[in-house]
Design an enzyme around this catalytic site. Structure first.
Site, PDB file in Angstrom:
ATOM      1  N   LYS A 287     -37.585 -30.291 -29.879  1.00  0.00           N
ATOM      2  CA  LYS A 287     -37.253 -31.254 -28.846  1.00  0.00           C
ATOM      3  C   LYS A 287     -37.509 -30.447 -27.506  1.00  0.00           C
ATOM      4  O   LYS A 287     -37.949 -31.141 -26.638  1.00  0.00           O
ATOM      5  CB  LYS A 287     -35.644 -31.261 -29.030  1.00  0.00           C
ATOM      6  CG  LYS A 287     -35.125 -32.226 -30.208  1.00  0.00           C
ATOM      7  CD  LYS A 287     -35.442 -33.593 -30.152  1.00  0.00           C
ATOM      8  CE  LYS A 287     -36.604 -33.997 -30.438  1.00  0.00           C
ATOM      9  NZ  LYS A 287     -36.640 -34.442 -31.905  1.00  0.00           N
TER      10      LYS A 287
ATOM     11  N   ASN B 219     -55.371 -51.723 -32.270  1.00  0.00           N
ATOM     12  CA  ASN B 219     -54.564 -50.510 -32.540  1.00  0.00           C
ATOM     13  C   ASN B 219     -55.137 -49.944 -33.575  1.00  0.00           C
ATOM     14  O   ASN B 219     -55.229 -50.467 -34.968  1.00  0.00           O
ATOM     15  CB  ASN B 219     -52.994 -50.730 -32.464  1.00  0.00           C
ATOM     16  CG  ASN B 219     -52.445 -49.488 -33.255  1.00  0.00           C
ATOM     17  OD1 ASN B 219     -52.625 -48.367 -32.864  1.00  0.00           O
ATOM     18  ND2 ASN B 219     -51.404 -49.872 -34.012  1.00  0.00           N
ATOM     19  N   GLY B 220     -55.630 -48.623 -33.711  1.00  0.00           N
ATOM     20  CA  GLY B 220     -56.031 -47.965 -34.627  1.00  0.00           C
ATOM     21  C   GLY B 220     -57.183 -47.398 -34.729  1.00  0.00           C
ATOM     22  O   GLY B 220     -57.598 -46.958 -33.441  1.00  0.00           O
TER      23      GLY B 220
ATOM     24  N   LYS C 276     -44.801 -42.556 -29.530  1.00  0.00           N
ATOM     25  CA  LYS C 276     -43.584 -42.571 -30.554  1.00  0.00           C
ATOM     26  C   LYS C 276     -44.031 -42.594 -32.115  1.00  0.00           C
ATOM     27  O   LYS C 276     -43.784 -42.177 -32.933  1.00  0.00           O
ATOM     28  CB  LYS C 276     -42.627 -43.613 -30.182  1.00  0.00           C
ATOM     29  CG  LYS C 276     -41.564 -44.009 -31.231  1.00  0.00           C
ATOM     30  CD  LYS C 276     -40.307 -42.822 -30.791  1.00  0.00           C
ATOM     31  CE  LYS C 276     -39.248 -43.191 -31.549  1.00  0.00           C
ATOM     32  NZ  LYS C 276     -38.353 -41.746 -31.762  1.00  0.00           N
TER      33      LYS C 276
ATOM     34  N   GLU D  13     -36.022 -27.603 -35.249  1.00  0.00           N
ATOM     35  CA  GLU D  13     -35.780 -29.094 -34.575  1.00  0.00           C
ATOM     36  C   GLU D  13     -35.507 -28.961 -33.025  1.00  0.00           C
ATOM     37  O   GLU D  13     -36.027 -29.369 -32.232  1.00  0.00           O
ATOM     38  CB  GLU D  13     -34.809 -29.979 -35.434  1.00  0.00           C
ATOM     39  CG  GLU D  13     -34.494 -31.061 -34.738  1.00  0.00           C
ATOM     40  CD  GLU D  13     -35.448 -32.246 -34.503  1.00  0.00           C
ATOM     41  OE1 GLU D  13     -36.554 -31.915 -35.117  1.00  0.00           O
ATOM     42  OE2 GLU D  13     -35.273 -33.069 -33.588  1.00  0.00           O
TER      43      GLU D  13
ATOM     44  N   TRP E   7     -52.889 -45.514 -26.112  1.00  0.00           N
ATOM     45  CA  TRP E   7     -52.817 -44.122 -26.421  1.00  0.00           C
ATOM     46  C   TRP E   7     -54.314 -43.610 -26.990  1.00  0.00           C
ATOM     47  O   TRP E   7     -54.749 -43.886 -27.760  1.00  0.00           O
ATOM     48  CB  TRP E   7     -51.923 -43.469 -27.580  1.00  0.00           C
ATOM     49  CG  TRP E   7     -51.480 -42.224 -27.712  1.00  0.00           C
ATOM     50  CD1 TRP E   7     -50.748 -41.527 -27.110  1.00  0.00           C
ATOM     51  CD2 TRP E   7     -52.058 -41.236 -28.684  1.00  0.00           C
ATOM     52  NE1 TRP E   7     -50.630 -40.376 -27.390  1.00  0.00           N
ATOM     53  CE2 TRP E   7     -51.663 -39.901 -28.478  1.00  0.00           C
ATOM     54  CE3 TRP E   7     -53.227 -41.417 -29.582  1.00  0.00           C
ATOM     55  CZ2 TRP E   7     -52.119 -39.048 -29.147  1.00  0.00           C
ATOM     56  CZ3 TRP E   7     -53.630 -40.544 -30.388  1.00  0.00           C
ATOM     57  CH2 TRP E   7     -52.962 -39.012 -30.088  1.00  0.00           C
TER      58      TRP E   7
ATOM     59  N   ARG F  76     -45.430 -46.735 -27.675  1.00  0.00           N
ATOM     60  CA  ARG F  76     -46.473 -46.474 -28.652  1.00  0.00           C
ATOM     61  C   ARG F  76     -47.727 -45.702 -28.022  1.00  0.00           C
ATOM     62  O   ARG F  76     -48.656 -45.387 -28.872  1.00  0.00           O
ATOM     63  CB  ARG F  76     -46.907 -47.887 -29.158  1.00  0.00           C
ATOM     64  CG  ARG F  76     -45.811 -48.472 -30.116  1.00  0.00           C
ATOM     65  CD  ARG F  76     -46.562 -49.682 -30.643  1.00  0.00           C
ATOM     66  NE  ARG F  76     -47.435 -49.545 -31.515  1.00  0.00           N
ATOM     67  CZ  ARG F  76     -46.938 -49.150 -32.885  1.00  0.00           C
ATOM     68  NH1 ARG F  76     -45.931 -49.162 -33.102  1.00  0.00           N
ATOM     69  NH2 ARG F  76     -48.023 -48.996 -33.809  1.00  0.00           N
TER      70      ARG F  76
ATOM     71  N   CYS G 236     -50.826 -47.025 -29.455  1.00  0.00           N
ATOM     72  CA  CYS G 236     -51.341 -48.176 -28.699  1.00  0.00           C
ATOM     73  C   CYS G 236     -50.359 -49.302 -29.321  1.00  0.00           C
ATOM     74  O   CYS G 236     -49.848 -49.527 -30.478  1.00  0.00           O
ATOM     75  CB  CYS G 236     -52.855 -48.599 -29.207  1.00  0.00           C
ATOM     76  SG  CYS G 236     -54.049 -47.365 -28.790  1.00  0.00           S
TER      77      CYS G 236
ATOM     78  N   HIS H  29     -39.795  -8.888 -38.363  1.00  0.00           N
ATOM     79  CA  HIS H  29     -41.217  -8.891 -38.837  1.00  0.00           C
ATOM     80  C   HIS H  29     -42.009  -9.670 -37.750  1.00  0.00           C
ATOM     81  O   HIS H  29     -43.333  -9.924 -38.036  1.00  0.00           O
ATOM     82  CB  HIS H  29     -41.177  -9.875 -40.252  1.00  0.00           C
ATOM     83  CG  HIS H  29     -40.101  -9.372 -41.243  1.00  0.00           C
ATOM     84  ND1 HIS H  29     -40.616  -8.278 -41.981  1.00  0.00           N
ATOM     85  CD2 HIS H  29     -39.121  -9.935 -41.481  1.00  0.00           C
ATOM     86  CE1 HIS H  29     -39.636  -8.140 -42.806  1.00  0.00           C
ATOM     87  NE2 HIS H  29     -38.553  -8.899 -42.624  1.00  0.00           N
TER      88      HIS H  29
ATOM     89  N   GLU I 173     -41.075 -30.470 -26.651  1.00  0.00           N
ATOM     90  CA  GLU I 173     -41.849 -31.907 -26.411  1.00  0.00           C
ATOM     91  C   GLU I 173     -41.523 -32.726 -25.309  1.00  0.00           C
ATOM     92  O   GLU I 173     -42.212 -33.138 -24.579  1.00  0.00           O
ATOM     93  CB  GLU I 173     -40.939 -32.911 -27.575  1.00  0.00           C
ATOM     94  CG  GLU I 173     -41.653 -34.290 -27.914  1.00  0.00           C
ATOM     95  CD  GLU I 173     -40.889 -34.898 -28.985  1.00  0.00           C
ATOM     96  OE1 GLU I 173     -39.725 -34.129 -29.306  1.00  0.00           O
ATOM     97  OE2 GLU I 173     -41.164 -35.651 -29.686  1.00  0.00           O
TER      98      GLU I 173
HETATM   99  C1  AGP Z   1     -39.979 -36.183 -32.606  1.00  0.00           C
HETATM  100  O1  AGP Z   1     -39.274 -35.800 -31.563  1.00  0.00           O
HETATM  101  C2  AGP Z   1     -41.193 -36.577 -32.587  1.00  0.00           C
HETATM  102  N1  AGP Z   1     -41.659 -37.482 -31.654  1.00  0.00           N
HETATM  103  C3  AGP Z   1     -42.377 -36.421 -33.833  1.00  0.00           C
HETATM  104  O2  AGP Z   1     -42.356 -35.467 -34.115  1.00  0.00           O
HETATM  105  C4  AGP Z   1     -42.012 -37.563 -35.038  1.00  0.00           C
HETATM  106  O3  AGP Z   1     -40.720 -37.134 -35.476  1.00  0.00           O
HETATM  107  C5  AGP Z   1     -43.058 -37.621 -36.035  1.00  0.00           C
HETATM  108  O4  AGP Z   1     -44.165 -38.245 -35.200  1.00  0.00           O
HETATM  109  C6  AGP Z   1     -42.731 -38.544 -37.082  1.00  0.00           C
HETATM  110  O5  AGP Z   1     -42.283 -39.883 -36.849  1.00  0.00           O
HETATM  111  P1  AGP Z   1     -41.886 -40.661 -38.020  1.00  0.00           P
HETATM  112  O6  AGP Z   1     -40.536 -40.094 -38.046  1.00  0.00           O
HETATM  113  O7  AGP Z   1     -41.820 -41.988 -37.181  1.00  0.00           O
HETATM  114  O8  AGP Z   1     -42.560 -40.769 -39.104  1.00  0.00           O
END
Ligand code: AGP
Length: 609
Positions: free
Chosen positions: A486, A100-101, A604, A482, A75, A27, A2, A505, A489
């Site tokens: 990506k 926000n929170g 984000k 990673e 959010w 956000r 948020c 395995h 996501e």
């Molecule tokens: C990565 O593409 C993500 N959006 C997510 O995993 C992100 O890296 C994670 O939320 C951690 O965020 P930060 O690095 O701001 O702590």
């Protein structure tokens, strides 16, 4: 998650808030809303489910204006994505609030307020805050005092902005466990979740601390700390500019951020200097690095993947035991209390709730040698940690992290070498050679970005795939993880990563002619081992996409081979092999038509647990 923004001004706040909200949309983007105190001293509100763009369309009316206003992009946590749940929330058409929170004790407060006759119109935890403030305001007729008293009763996290029709010239803000800044203009004063929202109007900001309550008017601001003592919080001039947070000709932020990596890494290297020097981590780093006998890395998501790469480097170069934990696990685990541990937290935003909680937890356990590696100056994480160092990636707006990851890797590589020097494991000749090699990174990335056309072709083949498997060994294993993160996501393809040796395995059972296996096989020490894994997949009709710098018999049988730059130092491989995987996921998302910068259900900055 948020985003909140607002302020009191001598001009109409509506366009300022709308611009701020669109800059905060990373956000959260389930719904958005705005409230101003209009000329007749009444609260006027517009809310939509969906994007800020939609909100802007309904705010075009000339009469919807005001010199005092607040806005929110949501959010969803408590309550679905509905207009009623969208902020700002009102109490008795007198007080309006954005939040926000998460308020953890909202249920009992709600019951108490209901018993007093308050009517709840949403399912949110936020609505209790505004009614609680109102219930106190009824007797004390003072908004600042009411917010101070109300926040004392709240458990959880909040960054709030509150205004009251009785005094449209002032606004009250408060924060605990969620970021909030004040923006100082001439004859106007603002608040926001982060600086990006305010850049078009001011670069002069005040970072509020946990427990702070602030009152802002056109003329100034006053801050009261957690002990209710008036305190001077010094304004800072942000180095960020409006252009840094704009697309500048790119189609998406993620695309821009992928292509900014040569520069971001060059900036990061420049900030680190020409030798491995403890001072860059903070004044006491030299002493602390000498003392420590193990390293504990804590992070979430992509930052966690960077931590997994660093484990290999730290153990190999510095001979130090290194544990890596996901922050949401670490904070509830019972790690051995070893005071000689260097706690390294990694975070792009520096506001990730679990990462912050883990560092606090480490402090409680007596492990106070904390180092934050972060991309945001003055974030909660850097302020919480004893030592800190910034990645110089610049603002990262796309939800999928790219340049923050590779700059984290650069700083972690630097850290591993600095620890190695401190522990006497690195000769000055080797140190010089490594610094020289690291300086080649920007050009190596420029060369690797040229693979884009090939990756577009692979992306087209990915469009109709339901699943994908990513494989790698050693430092390339976390890069496989990673790459899979990506892909899932932003393109919503189910992707999984394995250390290639784990294939037999279990995951081998998934291989058939439909399953793409993306395999990272640099010509390094483990090359032959990975090559056997490639054979295993091929023998079961798997579709291999091979990323390698070698040429040999096996490549002819692979479905596609992406030829990577040759002669790269072993420890730079994870950084270089990240680039094509970012491009692959970006172009797969484009092919599938998903919302690249704002993938569904994600935000984000994960500032809630
Ligand atoms: C990565 O593409 C993500 N959006 C997510 O995993 C992100 O890296 C994670 O939320 C951690 O965020 P930060 O690095 O701001 O702590």
């Amino acid at each position: 998650m948020c985003g909140v923004v607002g302020g009191v001004s001598e001009r109409n706040m509506v366009p300022i808030i709308l611009e701020g909200l669109s800059r905060l949309e990373y956000r959260g983007y389930d719904s958005a809303g705005i409230t101003v105190i209009g000329s007749s001293n009444k609260l006027a509100r517009q809310r939509v489910t969906g994007r800020v763009e939609e909100l802007a369309k309904i705010c075009g009316n000339e009469n919807f204006r005001g010199l005092c206003g607040i806005g929110h992009t949501r959010w969803a946590t408590h309550g679905g994505v509905t207009i009623d749940n969208a902020h700002p929330h009102f109490s008795n058409d007198k007080i309006a609030l954005v939040h926000n929170g998460i308020i953890e004790n909202y249920a009992p407060i709600r019951e108490e307020l209901k018993a007093k006759g308050y009517e709840f119109k949403s399912e949110t935890d936020t609505e209790v805050i505004v009614h609680l403030i109102h219930s106190l305001y009824v007797t004390n007729k003072n908004l600042l005092l009411s917010v101070k008293e109300a926040t004392k009763q709240l458990h959880g996290a909040y960054a709030i902005g509150v205004m009251c029709v009785d005094n449209p010239d002032e606004m009250v803000c408060a924060r605990l466990g969620a970021p909030l800044i004040l923006g100082l203009g001439i004859g106007e004063m603002f608040f926001a979740s982060d600086i990006s929202a305010l850049l078009p109007v001011t670069q002069k900001v005040v970072y509020l601390e946990d427990g702070d309550v602030a009152i802002i008017t056109r003329a100034g601001y006053k801050v009261y700390d957690a002990h209710d003592k008036e305190i001077f919080r010094k304004p800072n001039i942000s180095e960020l500019s409006v252009t840094q947070t704009e697309l500048n000709g790119y189609r998406h932020y993620m695309q821009k951020e992928i292509f900014e990596q040569p520069d971001a890494i060059a900036q990061t290297l420049q900030s680190l200097g020409n030798s491995f020097n403890t001072n860059v981590f903070g004044r006491d780093a030299g002493k602390i690095f000498k003392q420590i006998d193990q390293v504990q890395i804590i992070a979430c998501g992509t930052s966690y993947n960077a931590g997994m790469v660093a484990k290999y480097w730290i153990e190999d170069f510095a001979g130090l035991e290194c544990r890596v934990d996901i922050a949401s696990e670490y904070r509830y685990s019972k790690p051995p209390k070893r005071p000689n541990t260097l706690i390294v937290s990694l975070s792009q935003s520096g506001e990730t709730a679990d990462t912050l909680a883990s560092v606090k937890y480490a402090h409680e356990l007596g492990m106070t040698n904390t180092l934050a590696i972060c991309n945001v100056a003055e974030s909660s994480l850097t302020r919480l940690s004893k030592l800190s160092i910034l990645t110089q990636a610049g603002p990262e707006i796309g939800v999928a992290s790219t340049k923050a990851f590779t700059t984290q890797l650069v700083v972690l590589l630097y850290l591993a070498n600095t620890l190695a020097m401190t522990k006497g494991h690195l000769t000055s000749n080797d140190a010089e050679a490594r610094i020289r090699q690291m300086r080649c990174l920007p050009q190596l990335i420029i060369d690797t970005l040229k693979l884009e056309e090939q990756l577009k072709l692979i992306a087209k083949e990915m469009e109709y795939k339901q699943h994908a498997l990513f494989l790698g060994r050693n430092t390339l294993y976390p890069i496989a993880v990673e790459g899979s993160l990506k892909l899932k996501e932003i393109s919503y393809i189910h992707a999984e990563a394995y250390a290639a040796g784990e294939l037999k395995h279990g995951p081998l059972a998934l291989i058939d002619k439909e399953m793409p296996a993306i395999i990272l096989m640099p010509g390094n020490l483990l090359h032959d081992k990975v090559k056997s894994n490639v054979q295993e997949v091929l023998a079961r009709q798997g579709v291999v996409y091979l990323f390698t710098d070698t040429e040999e018999d096996v490549t002819a049988k692979c479905h596609r081979v992406v030829k990577m730059p040759e002669n790269i130092a072993e420890y730079l491989l994870p950084i270089i092999y990240t680039i094509p995987l970012q491009l692959l996921s970006y172009h797969t998302a484009i092919t599938k038509g998903t919302d690249v910068d704002k993938p569904r259900n994600l935000a984000k900055s994960v500032t809630v647990e």
